[in-house]
Design an enzyme around this catalytic site. Structure first.
Site, PDB file in Angstrom:
ATOM      1  N   HIS A 185       0.863  -1.256  -0.040  1.00 50.92           N
ATOM      2  CA  HIS A 185      -0.068   0.143   0.146  1.00 50.92           C
ATOM      3  C   HIS A 185       0.992   1.195   0.000  1.00 50.92           C
ATOM      4  CE1 HIS A 185      -2.915  -2.927   1.250  1.00 50.92           C
ATOM      5  NE2 HIS A 185      -4.008  -2.317   0.647  1.00 50.92           N
ATOM      6  N   ASN A 186       1.406   1.390  -1.152  1.00 48.29           N
ATOM      7  CA  ASN A 186       2.325   2.592  -1.162  1.00 48.29           C
ATOM      8  C   ASN A 186       1.903   3.511  -2.541  1.00 48.29           C
ATOM      9  OD1 ASN A 186       3.384   1.179  -3.205  1.00 48.29           O
ATOM     10  ND2 ASN A 186       4.681   0.120  -2.187  1.00 48.29           N
ATOM     11  N   LEU A 187       2.859   4.439  -2.766  1.00 52.00           N
ATOM     12  CA  LEU A 187       2.423   5.407  -3.904  1.00 52.00           C
ATOM     13  C   LEU A 187       2.443   4.519  -5.235  1.00 52.00           C
ATOM     14  CD1 LEU A 187       5.161   6.129  -6.008  1.00 52.00           C
ATOM     15  CD2 LEU A 187       5.869   7.209  -3.802  1.00 52.00           C
ATOM     16  N   ILE A 188       2.942   3.486  -5.447  1.00 53.43           N
ATOM     17  CA  ILE A 188       2.932   2.661  -6.645  1.00 53.43           C
ATOM     18  C   ILE A 188       1.633   2.189  -6.781  1.00 53.43           C
ATOM     19  CG2 ILE A 188       4.091   1.100  -8.047  1.00 53.43           C
ATOM     20  CD1 ILE A 188       6.400   1.101  -6.459  1.00 53.43           C
ATOM     21  N   HIS A 189       1.104   1.598  -5.584  1.00 52.96           N
ATOM     22  CA  HIS A 189      -0.192   0.907  -5.904  1.00 52.96           C
ATOM     23  C   HIS A 189      -1.237   2.057  -5.909  1.00 52.96           C
ATOM     24  CE1 HIS A 189      -3.756  -1.034  -4.681  1.00 52.96           C
ATOM     25  NE2 HIS A 189      -4.131  -0.111  -3.600  1.00 52.96           N
TER      26      HIS A 189
ATOM     27  N   HIS B 110      -7.103   7.183  -2.107  1.00 51.52           N
ATOM     28  CA  HIS B 110      -8.083   6.076  -1.739  1.00 51.52           C
ATOM     29  C   HIS B 110      -7.095   5.316  -0.585  1.00 51.52           C
ATOM     30  CE1 HIS B 110      -5.711   3.288  -4.217  1.00 51.52           C
ATOM     31  NE2 HIS B 110      -6.201   2.136  -3.529  1.00 51.52           N
ATOM     32  N   ASP B 111      -5.904   5.179  -0.598  1.00 50.34           N
ATOM     33  CA  ASP B 111      -5.143   4.603   0.555  1.00 50.34           C
ATOM     34  C   ASP B 111      -4.088   5.498   1.089  1.00 50.34           C
ATOM     35  OD1 ASP B 111      -5.951   1.993   0.825  1.00 50.34           O
ATOM     36  OD2 ASP B 111      -5.074   1.285  -0.886  1.00 50.34           O
TER      37      ASP B 111
ATOM     38  N   ASP C  64      -9.052  -1.346  -7.536  1.00 47.04           N
ATOM     39  CA  ASP C  64      -8.309  -1.559  -6.267  1.00 47.04           C
ATOM     40  C   ASP C  64      -7.872  -3.051  -6.117  1.00 47.04           C
ATOM     41  OD1 ASP C  64      -6.957  -0.864  -4.092  1.00 47.04           O
ATOM     42  OD2 ASP C  64      -8.630  -1.231  -2.585  1.00 47.04           O
TER      43      ASP C  64
ATOM     44  N   GLN D  50      -4.480 -17.216  -3.642  1.00 44.51           N
ATOM     45  CA  GLN D  50      -4.580 -16.334  -4.745  1.00 44.51           C
ATOM     46  C   GLN D  50      -5.782 -16.934  -5.767  1.00 44.51           C
ATOM     47  OE1 GLN D  50      -3.328 -13.207  -5.358  1.00 44.51           O
ATOM     48  NE2 GLN D  50      -2.949 -13.724  -3.370  1.00 44.51           N
TER      49      GLN D  50
END
Length: 622
Positions: A301-305, A341-342, A448, A499
């Site tokens: 949950h970072n800026l890439i996401h 959103h995160d 998401d 998964q």
């Protein structure tokens, strides 16, 4: 030369020297040390005065050279010869003496670094030169003070020119600390690209000032930015595609993919101009978003996401043609919701906050803990002027924008997943149109959780990052004495099995419902272009071009009558200028193929995991 006194009347004007001195008070100036004096107005000139006139004739050529520049610079067209022809009463001696009388006045002079000081300093130097040439005495105090003033003027000019050469348009570079550039790099730049070290030797202990190499560094940065921009543009050519590689863009942008993707999409649709959003505020906001996403250094949950979800959200509405259903404010709300959103995600789940009784859980009463925080923190940030991207919104625009953003972000709470799908399925079975907030919320929620619908390399990379974040939470839970959450036990979690279940029971059903919803929306407004409102759809697919500034009316009109229509994420030209083009009512679903491939891949991985566990159990028994 015999002593004489010259009376300068109040109507005198010194033009030949270059300084116009009108209304000078009547005064008497002594110009020689002779013991005898004669009045200019009560006696005829003596033979020695005639000798002075002869000297003027002999030196006229030299005086003309001295005065010529001053005559030109002051805008006077008359010269020393013209003044001589007017008679002995206006001789060069008279004019020089008149100008010398002003050398003692320094209180009203402009500052040496002002523009006017250049002309005045030059005038005074030429007056002194003329006086010395004609053997006219100048007071030592006046001479020293005027030479000092002229020297200060020249020094100011030199400093200003040096500053212009070395600091021209420094921008932000002039504020960078010198130590941020290595000594050897600084020396090379100064030696190669600046004038300061090419001919001047310096002591080994001295460092060239950073400002002296600012231009060289700036030039290097400009080249680097150009090459980087070129590489980014190549990457952004696929921003309309489902297979857009956000990892690659993040690498090219030095870990700043969120601001690049966000700004790119905003500019594509000319939103800053059309919604009167400050470019500086938008840039500051996006930078602060990246800072918030990096706060807890989360693997997943970072800026890439955030950038990935933003691009996926955009791709869905672009690919489906849903752009024609949204106005500019709604499109902007869609982008901002995806971006925030995160925001400031802690790398732990809502359940972790509730079980650990964190401050965030207490603030939001255990309900959508993180999602509420994401929205709240983002809107608190927008209250600060430097980050206020909504400053020009009216009350109604702000209210509608905030409502849409809250609805979309809160819908990313996984605990509301099945309720959200159930509600949308009910809406699909009804003839009524679907509410925009619910449709956009499902799109963001689907984006998401979309990585299982992407190519295996990206999906697998996201899976590893997500599992690492889960495992870190499990370690925190063990430290706090809390029960380990599902999928958070590093030693016992079955990644492949998890998964398979995630794809089969969560992701795939969500995309089926979302695809059906998009098609129903398309059918609801399948009408000629001229009857449909539309946001600012880019006229071309070229990613490096930004739309021109248009007023809201002209931009909407141009969008309604645009020639390039989008069909399933592709451009198509009208076959006729008069024949309306029917809009597609089916949506291309590129995720179906990838979901199937990735699920099969995980099944094979699960079989291998099972065999490894069985072999391990056999080894332990033996």
């Amino acid at each position: 030369m015999p002593g004489r006194k010259i009376r300068l009347t109040s109507g005198s004007s010194l033009i030949i020297i270059g300084t116009s001195l009108t209304n000078v008070p009547s005064k008497t100036i002594k110009v020689s040390t002779a013991s005898k004096t004669k009045s200019h107005h009560h006696a005829s000139r003596s033979a020695k005065a005639s000798t002075a006139t002869t000297v003027i004739h002999n030196d006229r050529e030299n005086l003309s050279t001295i005065f010529s520049n001053k005559s030109k610079s002051s805008g006077d067209r008359r010269g020393i010869d013209d003044n001589h022809e007017r008679g002995p009463t206006n001789s060069p001696f008279d004019l020089i003496e008149h100008s010398i009388s002003g050398l003692g006045v320094l209180s009203s002079l402009p500052k040496p670094d002002s523009f006017d000081a250049l002309q005045i300093g030059s005038d005074r130097l030429r007056t002194i030169i003329a006086a010395l040439h004609c053997n006219i005495i100048v007071r030592k105090e006046d001479l020293v003070r005027n030479l000092d003033y002229a020297a200060n003027v020249l020094e100011a000019v030199h400093q200003d020119e040096a500053r212009r050469l070395m600091e021209e348009d420094d921008g932000a570079l002039s504020e960078i600390e010198p130590d941020s550039v290595p000594n050897e790099v600084r020396d090379w730049l100064a030696m190669t690209f600046t004038r300061s070290m090419s001919t001047i030797k310096r002591r080994p202990s001295d460092k060239p000032k950073f400002k002296s190499v600012a231009q060289a560094i700036r030039a290097g940065i400009m080249v680097d930015r150009y090459l980087r921009r070129l590489s980014i543009d190549i990457k952004f050519k696929t921003i309309n595609e489902w297979t857009f590689d956000v990892f690659s863009v993040n690498e090219f942008t030095n870990g700043q993919c969120l601001r690049y993707v966000g700004f790119e999409l905003m500019q594509r649709y000319n939103l800053p101009n059309k919604l009167h959003i400050s470019i500086n505020a938008l840039q500051n906001f996006l930078e602060q978003m990246e800072s918030g996403y990096s706060k807890h250094r989360n693997p997943y949950h970072n800026l890439i996401h955030a950038a990935d979800v933003l691009q996926t959200t955009y791709q869905i509405i672009y690919n489906s043609g849903l752009m024609n259903w949204l106005n500019d404010h709604e499109l902007f709300a869609m982008f901002i919701a995806a971006i925030i959103h995160d925001f400031e995600h802690t790398g732990t789940s809502n359940n972790f906050h509730i079980q650990s009784r964190s401050d965030t859980a207490l603030i939001y009463n255990d309900r959508a803990v993180l999602e509420n925080h994401h929205v709240s923190a983002a809107f608190r940030l927008m209250r600060i002027d430097d980050y206020n991207i909504l400053s020009e919104f009216s009350s109604d625009e702000f209210k509608n924008f905030r409502h849409l953003v809250i609805e979309m972000v809160l819908a990313t709470d996984m605990s509301s997943h099945f309720t959200q799908l159930k509600t949308m399925k009910s809406l699909l079975s009804m003839p009524e149109n679907i509410e925009k907030s619910k449709a956009l919320a499902l799109i963001l929620h689907s984006a998401d959780i979309s990585h299982p619908g992407k190519p295996w390399t990206m999906h697998h990379a996201w899976t590893e990052l997500l599992m690492e974040e889960y495992f870190k939470q499990g370690e925190k839970e063990k430290e706090l004495g809390l029960p380990c959450s599902p999928l958070c036990d590093r030693d016992n979690t079955l990644v492949a099995e998890s998964q398979i279940g995630f794809i089969q029971y969560i992701v795939e059903p969500s995309f089926v419902v979302m695809g059906d919803m998009l098609e129903k929306i398309l059918k609801s407004f399948a009408a000629p272009d001229s009857e449909l409102p539309s946001p600012s759809i880019p006229p071309k697919s070229a990613v490096s071009c930004s739309s021109p500034s248009l007023s809201p009316k002209s931009s909407n009109a141009s969008n309604r009558h645009r020639d390039d229509q989008l069909e399933n994420g592709r451009e198509r030209k009208p076959s006729s200028m008069t024949t309306p083009i029917p809009r597609p009512t089916t949506v291309r679903r590129p995720w179906i193929e990838y979901l199937k491939e990735n699920r099969e891949r995980w099944i094979r991985e699960a079989d291998e995991e099972k065999r490894r566990r069985e072999l391990k159990a056999i080894e332990e028994e033996s």
